[in-house]
Design an enzyme around this catalytic site. Structure first.
Site, PDB file in Angstrom:
ATOM      1  N   LYS A  82     136.626  49.399  48.254  1.00  0.00           N
ATOM      2  CA  LYS A  82     136.640  49.715  46.802  1.00  0.00           C
ATOM      3  C   LYS A  82     136.802  48.657  45.712  1.00  0.00           C
ATOM      4  CE  LYS A  82     139.129  53.932  48.664  1.00  0.00           C
ATOM      5  NZ  LYS A  82     140.545  54.740  48.725  1.00  0.00           N
ATOM      6  N   GLU A 126     129.330  62.463  53.412  1.00  0.00           N
ATOM      7  CA  GLU A 126     129.533  61.446  52.642  1.00  0.00           C
ATOM      8  C   GLU A 126     128.462  60.268  52.792  1.00  0.00           C
ATOM      9  OE1 GLU A 126     134.462  62.027  52.693  1.00  0.00           O
ATOM     10  OE2 GLU A 126     133.513  60.180  53.636  1.00  0.00           O
ATOM     11  N   HIS A 182     137.917  53.214  51.829  1.00  0.00           N
ATOM     12  CA  HIS A 182     137.712  54.411  52.064  1.00  0.00           C
ATOM     13  C   HIS A 182     137.324  54.542  53.718  1.00  0.00           C
ATOM     14  CE1 HIS A 182     136.738  58.853  51.690  1.00  0.00           C
ATOM     15  NE2 HIS A 182     135.687  58.431  52.723  1.00  0.00           N
ATOM     16  N   ASN A 236     143.699  50.969  47.533  1.00  0.00           N
ATOM     17  CA  ASN A 236     143.945  50.629  48.980  1.00  0.00           C
ATOM     18  C   ASN A 236     142.868  50.019  49.850  1.00  0.00           C
ATOM     19  OD1 ASN A 236     142.559  53.052  48.871  1.00  0.00           O
ATOM     20  ND2 ASN A 236     144.276  54.251  50.063  1.00  0.00           N
TER      21      ASN A 236
HETATM   22  N1  UDP Z   1     145.541  58.347  46.547  1.00  0.00           N
HETATM   23  C1  UDP Z   1     146.094  57.915  45.260  1.00  0.00           C
HETATM   24  N2  UDP Z   1     147.541  58.464  45.403  1.00  0.00           N
HETATM   25  C2  UDP Z   1     147.946  59.512  46.198  1.00  0.00           C
HETATM   26  C3  UDP Z   1     147.221  59.510  47.472  1.00  0.00           C
HETATM   27  C4  UDP Z   1     145.852  59.151  47.478  1.00  0.00           C
HETATM   28  O1  UDP Z   1     145.913  57.264  44.441  1.00  0.00           O
HETATM   29  O2  UDP Z   1     149.319  59.673  46.347  1.00  0.00           O
HETATM   30  C5  UDP Z   1     143.934  57.957  46.505  1.00  0.00           C
HETATM   31  C6  UDP Z   1     143.714  56.694  47.330  1.00  0.00           C
HETATM   32  O3  UDP Z   1     143.019  55.760  46.805  1.00  0.00           O
HETATM   33  C7  UDP Z   1     143.168  57.169  48.651  1.00  0.00           C
HETATM   34  C8  UDP Z   1     142.294  58.314  47.972  1.00  0.00           C
HETATM   35  O4  UDP Z   1     143.184  58.809  46.839  1.00  0.00           O
HETATM   36  O5  UDP Z   1     142.498  56.456  49.423  1.00  0.00           O
HETATM   37  C9  UDP Z   1     142.121  59.631  48.666  1.00  0.00           C
HETATM   38  O6  UDP Z   1     143.107  60.284  49.229  1.00  0.00           O
HETATM   39  P1  UDP Z   1     143.276  60.745  50.995  1.00  0.00           P
HETATM   40  O7  UDP Z   1     144.562  61.531  51.117  1.00  0.00           O
HETATM   41  O8  UDP Z   1     142.176  61.353  51.110  1.00  0.00           O
HETATM   42  O9  UDP Z   1     143.526  59.390  51.528  1.00  0.00           O
HETATM   43  P2  UDP Z   1     142.655  58.347  52.560  1.00  0.00           P
HETATM   44  O10 UDP Z   1     141.920  59.465  53.366  1.00  0.00           O
HETATM   45  O11 UDP Z   1     141.839  57.728  51.642  1.00  0.00           O
HETATM   46  O12 UDP Z   1     143.829  57.744  53.573  1.00  0.00           O
HETATM   47 MG    MG Z   2     140.714  61.153  52.752  1.00  0.00          MG
END
Ligand code: UDP
Ligand code: MG
Length: 138
Positions: free
Chosen positions: A10, A127, A116, A113
């Site tokens: 990211k 994806e 992805h 974070n």
């Molecule tokens: N994210 C965020 N706030 C939250 C949860 C998620 O900004 O409270 C962002 C974060 O960058 C995350 C992405 O949205 O990686 C997608 O969320 P997901 O729940 O799918 O998490 P991941 O699968 O990436 O762990």
């Molecule tokens: Mg996710």
């Protein structure tokens, strides 16, 4: 069980100079790069990629973060790729990510974070085809 997952390094991690270390971390843990692209997403692309989160409160900020700078998108191959890769990156919130995981080492916040990782075999395919048309040649 499929052997493909999809990842993005990211904008935070790219901007902080962690691209090489993160790619090496993936490779040293058995993931083979099947396809890779260094790109700056448009708002439309980021919006579509994260469309499943469109109703979530963080969606708008997430799209704006994901278009704030270039990213690296890649499809990776390994046995049990999706599950093993989720373990390698750690929890969404770096505060909860296990020591030594990519998010523990390189993430800044729950939004920024670092990486992805696909959450299912089906989404890994969707994806990957979002960014790459030809995976089978490598
Ligand atoms: N994210 C965020 N706030 C939250 C949860 C998620 O900004 O409270 C962002 C974060 O960058 C995350 C992405 O949205 O990686 C997608 O969320 P997901 O729940 O799918 O998490 P991941 O699968 O990436 O762990
Ligand atoms: Mg996710």
């Amino acid at each position: 069980m499929s052997n493909i997952t999809f990842t993005m390094i990211k904008p935070d991690a790219v901007a902080n100079g962690h691209t090489g270390k993160i790619l090496d971390h993936m490779i040293q843990n058995g993931f083979k790069i099947k396809a890779m692209k260094y790109i700056w997403l448009t708002e439309e692309q980021a919006g579509k990629f994260y469309a499943v989160h469109a109703e979530r409160p963080f969606y708008k900020d997430l799209v704006s973060f994901m278009t704030s700078g270039p990213i690296v998108a890649a499809s990776l191959e390994k046995a049990n790729a999706v599950g093993d890769f989720r373990k390698l990156i750690g929890a969404t919130n770096p505060k909860d990510a296990e020591t030594g995981t990519i998010r523990n080492l390189y993430a800044e916040s729950i939004e920024a974070n670092a990486v992805h990782g696909s959450d299912s075999d089906e989404n890994a395919q969707i994806e990957s085809s979002f960014f790459f048309s030809q995976l089978e040649r490598f």
